[in-house]
Design an enzyme around this catalytic site. Structure first.
Site, PDB file in Angstrom:
ATOM      1  N   ARG A 144       0.826  -1.218   0.000  1.00 24.98           N
ATOM      2  CA  ARG A 144       0.000   0.000   0.000  1.00 24.98           C
ATOM      3  C   ARG A 144       0.856   1.262   0.000  1.00 24.98           C
ATOM      4  O   ARG A 144       0.484   2.275  -0.619  1.00 24.98           O
ATOM      5  CB  ARG A 144      -0.924  -0.021   1.214  1.00 24.98           C
ATOM      6  N   HIS A 202       0.278   4.476  -2.431  1.00 25.26           N
ATOM      7  CA  HIS A 202       0.036   5.840  -1.939  1.00 25.26           C
ATOM      8  C   HIS A 202       1.174   6.781  -2.326  1.00 25.26           C
ATOM      9  O   HIS A 202       0.982   7.992  -2.393  1.00 25.26           O
ATOM     10  CB  HIS A 202      -0.185   5.838  -0.420  1.00 25.26           C
ATOM     11  N   ASN A 237      -3.922   8.707   4.745  1.00 22.73           N
ATOM     12  CA  ASN A 237      -2.681   8.148   5.293  1.00 22.73           C
ATOM     13  C   ASN A 237      -2.622   8.155   6.816  1.00 22.73           C
ATOM     14  O   ASN A 237      -2.041   7.265   7.433  1.00 22.73           O
ATOM     15  CB  ASN A 237      -1.479   8.959   4.784  1.00 22.73           C
ATOM     16  N   HIS A 253      -6.375  -5.847  -2.481  1.00 21.78           N
ATOM     17  CA  HIS A 253      -7.140  -6.030  -1.238  1.00 21.78           C
ATOM     18  C   HIS A 253      -7.390  -7.510  -0.935  1.00 21.78           C
ATOM     19  O   HIS A 253      -8.171  -7.826  -0.055  1.00 21.78           O
ATOM     20  CB  HIS A 253      -8.457  -5.243  -1.291  1.00 21.78           C
TER      21      HIS A 253
HETATM   22  C1  HEM Z   1      -9.570   1.389  -5.754  1.00 25.21           C
HETATM   23  C2  HEM Z   1      -9.351   2.318  -4.885  1.00 25.21           C
HETATM   24  C3  HEM Z   1      -8.850   2.038  -3.493  1.00 25.21           C
HETATM   25  C4  HEM Z   1      -9.439   2.421  -2.344  1.00 25.21           C
HETATM   26  C5  HEM Z   1     -10.695   3.257  -2.203  1.00 25.21           C
HETATM   27  C6  HEM Z   1      -8.649   1.897  -1.260  1.00 25.21           C
HETATM   28  C7  HEM Z   1      -8.913   2.102   0.071  1.00 25.21           C
HETATM   29  C8  HEM Z   1      -8.290   1.449   1.108  1.00 25.21           C
HETATM   30  C9  HEM Z   1      -8.632   1.587   2.497  1.00 25.21           C
HETATM   31  C10 HEM Z   1      -9.710   2.514   3.046  1.00 25.21           C
HETATM   32  C11 HEM Z   1      -7.832   0.747   3.199  1.00 25.21           C
HETATM   33  C12 HEM Z   1      -7.842   0.551   4.709  1.00 25.21           C
HETATM   34  C13 HEM Z   1      -7.088   1.683   5.363  1.00 25.21           C
HETATM   35  C14 HEM Z   1      -7.323   1.771   6.852  1.00 25.21           C
HETATM   36  O1  HEM Z   1      -8.272   1.263   7.357  1.00 25.21           O
HETATM   37  O2  HEM Z   1      -6.519   2.389   7.540  1.00 25.21           O
HETATM   38  C15 HEM Z   1      -6.971   0.079   2.264  1.00 25.21           C
HETATM   39  C16 HEM Z   1      -6.019  -0.849   2.590  1.00 25.21           C
HETATM   40  C17 HEM Z   1      -5.166  -1.409   1.677  1.00 25.21           C
HETATM   41  N1  HEM Z   1      -5.036  -1.065   0.350  1.00 25.21           N
HETATM   42 FE1  HEM Z   1      -6.335   0.008  -0.722  1.00 25.21          FE
HETATM   43  N2  HEM Z   1      -7.598   1.186  -1.781  1.00 25.21           N
HETATM   44  C18 HEM Z   1      -7.679   1.239  -3.141  1.00 25.21           C
HETATM   45  C19 HEM Z   1      -6.768   0.704  -4.039  1.00 25.21           C
HETATM   46  C20 HEM Z   1      -5.627   0.040  -3.679  1.00 25.21           C
HETATM   47  C21 HEM Z   1      -4.550  -0.294  -4.580  1.00 25.21           C
HETATM   48  C22 HEM Z   1      -4.498   0.080  -6.052  1.00 25.21           C
HETATM   49  C23 HEM Z   1      -3.622  -0.961  -3.841  1.00 25.21           C
HETATM   50  C24 HEM Z   1      -2.301  -1.501  -4.270  1.00 25.21           C
HETATM   51  C25 HEM Z   1      -1.960  -1.789  -5.504  1.00 25.21           C
HETATM   52  C26 HEM Z   1      -4.136  -1.058  -2.493  1.00 25.21           C
HETATM   53  C27 HEM Z   1      -3.532  -1.728  -1.461  1.00 25.21           C
HETATM   54  C28 HEM Z   1      -4.041  -1.815  -0.192  1.00 25.21           C
HETATM   55  C29 HEM Z   1      -3.531  -2.738   0.816  1.00 25.21           C
HETATM   56  C30 HEM Z   1      -2.485  -3.788   0.575  1.00 25.21           C
HETATM   57  C31 HEM Z   1      -4.218  -2.457   1.996  1.00 25.21           C
HETATM   58  C32 HEM Z   1      -4.005  -3.087   3.363  1.00 25.21           C
HETATM   59  C33 HEM Z   1      -2.940  -2.303   4.096  1.00 25.21           C
HETATM   60  C34 HEM Z   1      -2.542  -2.866   5.434  1.00 25.21           C
HETATM   61  O3  HEM Z   1      -3.010  -3.911   5.850  1.00 25.21           O
HETATM   62  O4  HEM Z   1      -1.719  -2.190   6.091  1.00 25.21           O
HETATM   63  N3  HEM Z   1      -5.321  -0.409  -2.429  1.00 25.21           N
HETATM   64  N4  HEM Z   1      -7.258   0.542   0.994  1.00 25.21           N
END
Ligand code: HEM
Length: 321
Positions: free
Chosen positions: A64, A68, A96, A195
């Site tokens: 992630r 970002h 973030n 995800h």
């Molecule tokens: C399509 C639009 C996207 C939205 C709206 C989105 C939104 C989010 C949100 C809200 C979280 C949880 C954050 C939290 O609760 O603190 C998350 C986690 C995550 N996102 Fe996305 N995301 C998107 C696309 C992506 C993309 C393109 C990637 C990587 C290529 C990605 C990788 C991740 C990963 C791996 C996590 C888990 C992080 C962790 O466990 O520390 N996301 N995302």
């Protein structure tokens, strides 16, 4: 819209697309560190594997961080800069703040690299490699990371707020957020497949589990115990409850069963024919998801990098030299 305005917009779009291609072309497909810092890639990989052995969830956090970084003025490690009294970076921006994890792993990699080859390996390249190594460590696909990025001397709090898509977006807005970065609706689905690993805080999915109807009832019920209507904002739940630390296609199967955790996840299935078809295709064809994810990650890693003499190689990823 008048013909003249329309053609101006087309010219501007072509120009933008060309800029994306040009900046991508400046990264190198062969490893530029092979001679200058031959142990760079193995050092990064070993550190990522060690971190994941200690905490399997950290791989998702590293993936992630790269996303970002790249979506906010390009892959230039701007996301890693700490705030100071005279500098506001991206870490406290809405998407973030209190949410990104894994900075200590990047610090540890950077200090190991500075010890063996000072000021050679950029923080932006470390992020790109750590993302790839994390996916591989969690049984996902591998890809040849293009390298040669340099690190920014600036960051943008405002761009971090405006460019990183919010989980409350509907599918049309998700498509346009990704299109603004040069990605197709299919690539939106592909990259959202990230995800399949990682976790989200109660505060970002509370609205979905209490208010939305396109959610499998027992899935919503099971989430409510860790995510009450009030409080527990930071309690984490897996984005892919079926296999939270395994990079696979369960995320897409979850969407078909109304078990998407975020509103934005579930929007990709049942919200638009232009994304539904890709979700279905991936559930039936895991190798296609792996191949497309690898390609899309290379494309994302090519978003507006700093190369040549632009930017710098930070000695500490948290600070400008
Ligand atoms: C399509 C639009 C996207 C939205 C709206 C989105 C939104 C989010 C949100 C809200 C979280 C949880 C954050 C939290 O609760 O603190 C998350 C986690 C995550 N996102 Fe996305 N995301 C998107 C696309 C992506 C993309 C393109 C990637 C990587 C290529 C990605 C990788 C991740 C990963 C791996 C996590 C888990 C992080 C962790 O466990 O520390 N996301 N995302």
């Amino acid at each position: 819209m008048g013909m003249k305005r329309c053609s101006v917009m087309i010219v501007m779009m072509l120009f933008l697309q060309q800029q994306i291609l040009i900046s991508r072309a400046q990264l190198s497909s062969h490893n530029p560190y092979a001679t200058s810092c031959p142990k760079a890639l193995t050092t990064i990989k070993a550190a990522v594997y060690t971190a994941i052995l200690k905490d399997r969830g950290i791989g998702a956090s590293l993936l992630r961080l790269h996303f970002h970084d790249c979506f906010v003025n390009g892959c230039d490690a701007s996301v890693l800069l700490d705030d100071t009294e005279s500098f506001t970076g991206e870490k406290t921006a809405g998407p973030n703040n209190n949410s990104l994890r894994g900075f200590e792993v990047i610090d540890s990699i950077k200090s190991q690299l500075e010890a063996i080859c000072p000021q050679l390996v950029s923080c932006a390249d470390i992020l790109a490699l750590a993302a790839r190594d994390s996916v591989v460590a969690l049984s996902g696909p591998s890809w040849a990371v293009q390298l040669g990025r340099r690190d920014s001397t600036t960051a943008s709090y405002d761009a971090a707020n405006s460019e990183i898509p919010s989980p409350s977006l509907d599918v049309a807005d998700l498509i346009s957020a990704f299109s603004n970065k040069g990605f197709t609706p299919k690539e939106l689905v592909t990259l959202s497949g990230a995800h399949t690993i990682g976790q989200a805080r109660c505060s970002v999915f509370r609205g979905r589990i209490y208010n939305e109807s396109n959610i499998y009832a027992s899935f919503a019920t099971s989430l409510k115990s860790n995510c009450p209507l009030n409080g527990s904002d930071d309690t984490l739940s897996p984005l892919d409850s079926a296999s939270p630390v395994s990079f696979d296609t369960a995320y897409f199967k979850n969407l078909q069963a109304n078990r998407g955790l975020l509103h934005s996840d579930q929007e990709l299935f049942g919200g638009s024919a232009s994304t539904d078809a890709h979700v279905t295709a991936y559930t039936n064809n895991p190798p296609a998801f792996f191949a497309d994810f690898a390609t899309a990650m290379i494309k994302m890693g090519g978003l507006s990098p700093l190369t040549g003499t632009d930017g710098q190689i930070r000695t500490n990823c948290r600070k400008i030299n």
